[in-house]
Design an enzyme around this catalytic site. Structure first.
Site, mmCIF file in Angstrom:
data_model
loop_
_atom_site.group_PDB
_atom_site.id
_atom_site.type_symbol
_atom_site.label_atom_id
_atom_site.label_comp_id
_atom_site.label_asym_id
_atom_site.label_seq_id
_atom_site.Cartn_x
_atom_site.Cartn_y
_atom_site.Cartn_z
ATOM 1 N N VAL A 264 0.942 -1.248 -0.003
ATOM 2 C CA VAL A 264 -0.009 0.051 0.079
ATOM 3 C C VAL A 264 1.051 1.283 0.014
ATOM 4 O O VAL A 264 1.890 1.463 0.834
ATOM 5 C CB VAL A 264 -1.158 -0.046 1.207
ATOM 6 C CG1 VAL A 264 -1.569 1.195 1.265
ATOM 7 C CG2 VAL A 264 -1.885 -1.125 1.171
ATOM 8 N N GLY B 47 4.159 4.188 3.101
ATOM 9 C CA GLY B 47 3.725 2.777 2.604
ATOM 10 C C GLY B 47 3.803 1.588 3.532
ATOM 11 O O GLY B 47 4.629 1.772 4.564
ATOM 12 N N LYS B 48 3.459 0.493 3.199
ATOM 13 C CA LYS B 48 3.213 -0.489 4.081
ATOM 14 C C LYS B 48 3.255 -1.690 3.097
ATOM 15 O O LYS B 48 2.312 -1.781 2.161
ATOM 16 C CB LYS B 48 2.639 -0.474 5.178
ATOM 17 C CG LYS B 48 2.845 -1.426 6.378
ATOM 18 C CD LYS B 48 3.973 -0.813 7.223
ATOM 19 C CE LYS B 48 4.344 -1.819 8.533
ATOM 20 N NZ LYS B 48 5.045 -1.357 9.177
ATOM 21 N N GLY B 49 3.571 -2.973 3.500
ATOM 22 C CA GLY B 49 3.209 -4.126 2.682
ATOM 23 C C GLY B 49 3.179 -5.327 3.669
ATOM 24 O O GLY B 49 3.694 -5.242 4.733
#
Ligand code: NAD
Length: 415
Positions: free
Chosen positions: A60, A105-107
């Site tokens: 994201v 962001g992040k995943g």
């Protein structure tokens, strides 16, 4: 002591509170509420037994007005999009609070991380990188470790991405092993940053660190290094804990010795027959400063009123619910919020990226000194806003962060 409020609901509530103080219009709030991009991939992986399993992975990208997206990748069976969006949004604010030129962001990959072999984890990681290679990069989006991912996982991401691009792209991830462009000081950075924020908050409350009694929930990376630094400052660490429970000694514990015990036994419980304390009781124990440094949603509407600490410094992400925030603010308890208190880690990640771009490695002393400068500056910027508007430190940190992001947006223009 958990609460059912979803991380995304919490993130939106926090944003709306800051937005109302900044008097943002609805259109601007809409831009900030939604991530700019959501990447979803289904990753087929050959397991060790020859079968093929398909795992869903997310990246994201919440906001890049101030610079490339930045944020960890977690491997966990309970990863879900709602949570990843919230975490990405918090990264946007965290990077803005400490004024580093990154967005958020992040995943995450939904997988039984604990039960994957190293070989399966490596294949999963490399496949994930193959599928998102065009969406990440040193100037685009820079992942980092998170739950169940580590320096080795970052080494695979670096290697796979570099193989695809045809050159060694050190800046594509941070949290790499030192031998592969990782930064000195990264391991201690988050915990030391928590200790630095604790020191500054104590000054405001006229608490002498040499007499301060500190209770810490957790005894992992963040909690341990916070405890070690605070012990050096002369504080009394009266309680620490892990998932099996905690220990409590009003005369103070030596964190280095406790860690030696934990490394041998896997838990702090049982250390020198010191009195046991539950995680719930630790949070409301008689202390001056409380540092939740384990998991989210620990301080809630149920226990906030019973907290005795005058200062709470959030080592963990999201340990305090919005309901608890209001109770604590009314009680006059200062909560140094996660996006400020635990930002030492992302600050040193930024320094890692800078060193990679410079193709030069700094000494640990320089890294940690620069981190301290950034954190102390951010701490007082946030404190000043909290006094100016008569608001809690979390809302003040959000006001500062959101303002920095919309200033960048307005200068760049929406197009
Ligand atoms: P870690 O895995 O090293 O340590 C976690 C600790 O929490 C362990 O001591 C574990 O036993 C304890 N724990 C787990 N479940 C618990 C429970 N139910 N009750 C009490 N304790 C429990 O993790 P970490 O890197 O220290 O991260 C801790 C928190 O800090 C997380 O919220 C993480 O997102 C946040 N954080 C970490 C970093 C970093 O650089 N490591 C940076 C920013 C934020």
């Amino acid at each position: 002591m958990s609460s059912n409020i979803s991380p995304y609901e919490v993130a939106i509530k926090q944003l709306e509170k800051a937005a109302s103080i900044l008097k943002l219009d609805q259109q601007t709030i809409e831009i900030l509420k939604r991530p700019q991009k959501i990447i979803i991939v289904n990753i087929p992986v050959k397991m060790d037994d020859g079968t093929i399993k398909v795992f869903t992975g997310y990246r994201v990208q919440h906001n890049n007005f101030r610079g490339p997206y930045k944020g960890g990748i977690r491997y966990h069976p309970e990863v879900n999009l709602d949570e990843v969006i919230a975490l990405a949004m918090w990264m946007t604010w965290k990077c803005a609070v400490v004024d580093i030129p990154f967005g958020g962001g992040k995943g995450g990959i939904v997988c039984p991380a604990k039960y994957l072999s190293q070989a399966e984890k490596e294949r999963l990681t490399r496949k994930f990188v193959d599928m998102i290679a065009e969406e990440i990069g040193p100037e685009i989006d820079i992942p980092a470790p998170d739950v169940y991912t580590d320096a080795q996982t970052m080494a695979w991401i670096f290697d796979e991405y570099s193989r695809i691009k045809g050159y060694p792209a050190y800046g594509v991830v941070t949290g790499k092993p030192i031998e592969l462009g990782g930064s000195k000081g990264r391991t201690q950075a988050t915990g030391y940053g928590v200790a630095i924020c604790t020191r500054e908050a104590a000054k405001i409350y006229n608490i002498d660190l040499k007499e301060a009694r500190i209770a810490i929930q957790g005894f992992g990376n963040v909690a341990y290094y916070a405890a070690e630094k605070l012990y050096q400052f002369g504080c009394k660490i009266i309680a620490v804990s892990d998932s099996q429970g905690g220990i409590y000694d009003p005369d103070g514990l030596d964190p280095i010795d406790v860690m030696k015990y934990k490394q041998k036994t896997g838990t702090v419980v049982g250390y020198k027959n010191i009195k046991k304390i539950s995680n719930e009781a630790l949070l409301i124990s008689d202390c001056d400063i409380l540092i939740p440094a384990a998991i989210e949603n620990q301080i809630t509407g149920i226990n906030a009123d019973k907290i005795k600490a005058k200062i709470i410094v959030e080592g963990a992400n999201g340990p305090t619910t919005p309901e608890a925030d209001e109770i604590l603010f009314k009680k006059g308890v200062m909560v140094v919020p996660d996006i400020l208190a635990n930002s030492g880690g992302v600050t040193v990640s930024y320094f890692e990226w800078v060193q990679n771009m410079q193709k030069y490695q700094w000494e640990e002393e320089e890294v940690l000194r620069k981190m301290e400068e950034k954190l102390v500056k951010a701490f007082y910027e946030v404190f000043k806003i909290s006094k100016q508007y008569g608001i809690d430190m979390r809302t003040a940190a959000m006001v500062l962060a959101v303002k920095r992001v919309i200033d960048a947006m307005n200068l760049r223009g929406i197009g």
